[in-house]
Write an enzyme that holds these catalytic residues in place. Structure first.
Site, PDB file in Angstrom:
ATOM      1  N   CYS A 177      -8.281 -71.988 136.378  1.00 21.32           N
ATOM      2  CA  CYS A 177      -8.909 -73.378 136.092  1.00 21.32           C
ATOM      3  C   CYS A 177     -10.313 -73.661 136.037  1.00 21.32           C
ATOM      4  CB  CYS A 177      -8.280 -74.280 137.400  1.00 21.32           C
ATOM      5  SG  CYS A 177      -8.566 -76.151 137.179  1.00 21.32           S
ATOM      6  N   CYS A 354      -6.261 -79.709 133.814  1.00 17.32           N
ATOM      7  CA  CYS A 354      -6.976 -79.352 135.061  1.00 17.32           C
ATOM      8  C   CYS A 354      -7.363 -80.764 135.896  1.00 17.32           C
ATOM      9  CB  CYS A 354      -8.640 -78.994 134.476  1.00 17.32           C
ATOM     10  SG  CYS A 354      -9.457 -78.104 135.964  1.00 17.32           S
TER      11      CYS A 354
END
Length: 410
Positions: A177, A354
């Site tokens: 991420c 995200c």
């Protein structure tokens, strides 16, 4: 003899080891999700998962653990409880692949044959790539959310901070991420304000990247967040060394090669990451060490009975659990199609997400594809900070993970 029959013939001739119709390497998010989906569709399949760990972690929660919002135990389950009952769990670690022979070698010396292989072992954390990090981590204000062992020390450090310079780093290359390194920084900013030390603190984001975020729509909003919070940014700065006795962080400026030394009172480190060594050193890897798969079909570019997904794959998108949620159905559909002698029709467009936590009551939900174009779920503008999206991150996504993704339902 067609390819399918030839592979089966080779496996029938193997003189040692065991054999499974489908072997999945990795019992993390990708491996378990693929196994569940395969067995939901065809319960008669012989599916084995090779995974050495006894625990399974929902790692997106670690940002919130580091911010003092959850105990780390909330992120953990027994691996035995998430692997599908119909699958065979081989609690061992892979050491080598022989895709020509259709076999895998394990740490315990086993040789395991397969008809189809799904490679999803996740990403490797390379703590030793930063000089001094392994010795410094967990004391003296040096913390990281990237391990279950150390994540609680992040909150201990933030909660006990009494002012000075707090540095948050992001390394060169792929990480789990891409927005995670800055999420904990925003939570720290709010924690410092609540404890009354923000006015005597400097928060500095030192990133090897060129900008706060790779997608323009979300970058503009996050730049406003950084400005509002009074956070200093140092882009193209890659952490290479920690000198804990002097409390100094040494960076390489990636454009000039210059060494930059910054003093810190606390530092949250996002370590360098890469493909696991046993993948990078195998015939399955591309030149950068990742599992070499077609970015649309997720089939291996050289071995047609091999598929790859998740963090260890060569897919040119952010490495997130949300990406795996879209990749897994493609792997399953195309693997079954190949098994049936049909063309591979399922296509992955690079979708990833995200959820960028910007505070204890706000979040920017970034969703985008290979072209770095927004691919949003909701009808409102997801680039805006929203309390509702934070609630989704805290409660909705974990529930969907444990009860949906890992069961092959979403």
């Amino acid at each position: 003899m067609n390819d399918h029959q030839n592979r089966k013939h080779q496996q029938d001739e193997q003189q040692q080891g065991e054999h499974h119709q489908i072997v999945i390497v990795g019992g993390g998010t990708a491996g378990v999700t693929v196994a569940a989906r395969l067995l939901n569709q065809r319960p008669e399949l012989d599916v084995a998962i090779i995974e050495p760990s006894a625990k399974h972690f929902y790692q997106p929660l670690w940002t919130l653990v580091g911010g003092g919002m959850f105990p780390r135990e909330e992120s953990a389950r027994d691996e035995a409880d998430v692997i599908p009952d119909e699958a065979t769990w081989i609690q061992d670690a892979v050491t080598a692949f022989d895709p020509e022979a259709g076999t895998i070698t394990t740490r315990d010396g086993r040789t395991i044959g397969y008809e189809y292989l799904v490679v999803a072992p996740g990403i490797q954390i390379n703590w030793d790539r930063i000089r001094g990090l392994k010795d410094a981590l967990g004391s003296g204000g040096v913390c990281s959310n990237y391990s279950y062992e150390h994540v609680e020390y992040t909150w201990e450090t933030i909660h006990g901070f009494r002012g000075g310079t707090a540095i948050f780093t992001q390394p060169a290359g792929a990480v789990k991420c891409g927005g995670a390194p800055q999420k904990i920084m925003y939570l720290a900013d709010e924690a410092f304000r609540k404890s009354g030390v923000r006015d005597r603190s400097t928060i500095l984001f030192a990133s090897a990247g060129a900008r706060i975020f790779a997608v323009e729509k979300y970058a503009r909003e996050l730049e406003r967040v950084v400005a509002r919070k009074g956070i200093e940014t140092r882009f193209r700065h890659n952490l290479v060394e920690i000198r804990p006795d002097a409390k100094q962080a040494v960076f390489e400026h990636l454009d000039t090669g210059e060494e930059v030394v910054l003093n810190y009172d606390m530092m949250h480190v996002t370590p360098p990451m890469g493909a696991p060594d046993f993948v990078a050193q195998s015939p399955l890897a591309n030149g950068d060490g990742w599992v070499d798969v077609d970015q649309y079909t997720l089939q291996h570019n050289r071995f047609s009975n091999v598929f790859g997904l998740g963090d260890a794959s060569s897919l040119p998108t952010s490495k997130t659990g949300a990406a795996i949620r879209k990749q897994a159905p493609v792997v399953v559909a195309n693997l079954l199609a190949d098994m049936d002698g049909q063309p591979l029709a399922a296509c992955y467009d690079g979708y990833t997400s995200c959820p960028v936590v910007t505070g204890y009551n706000s979040l920017v939900l970034a969703e985008f594809n290979y072209d770095k174009q927004p691919e949003e779920t909701f009808s409102f503008n997801q680039a805006r900070e929203r309390f509702s999206m934070l609630m989704l991150k805290k409660y909705g996504l974990p529930a969907m993970y444990w009860h949906g993704m890992l069961k092959g339902r979403v």
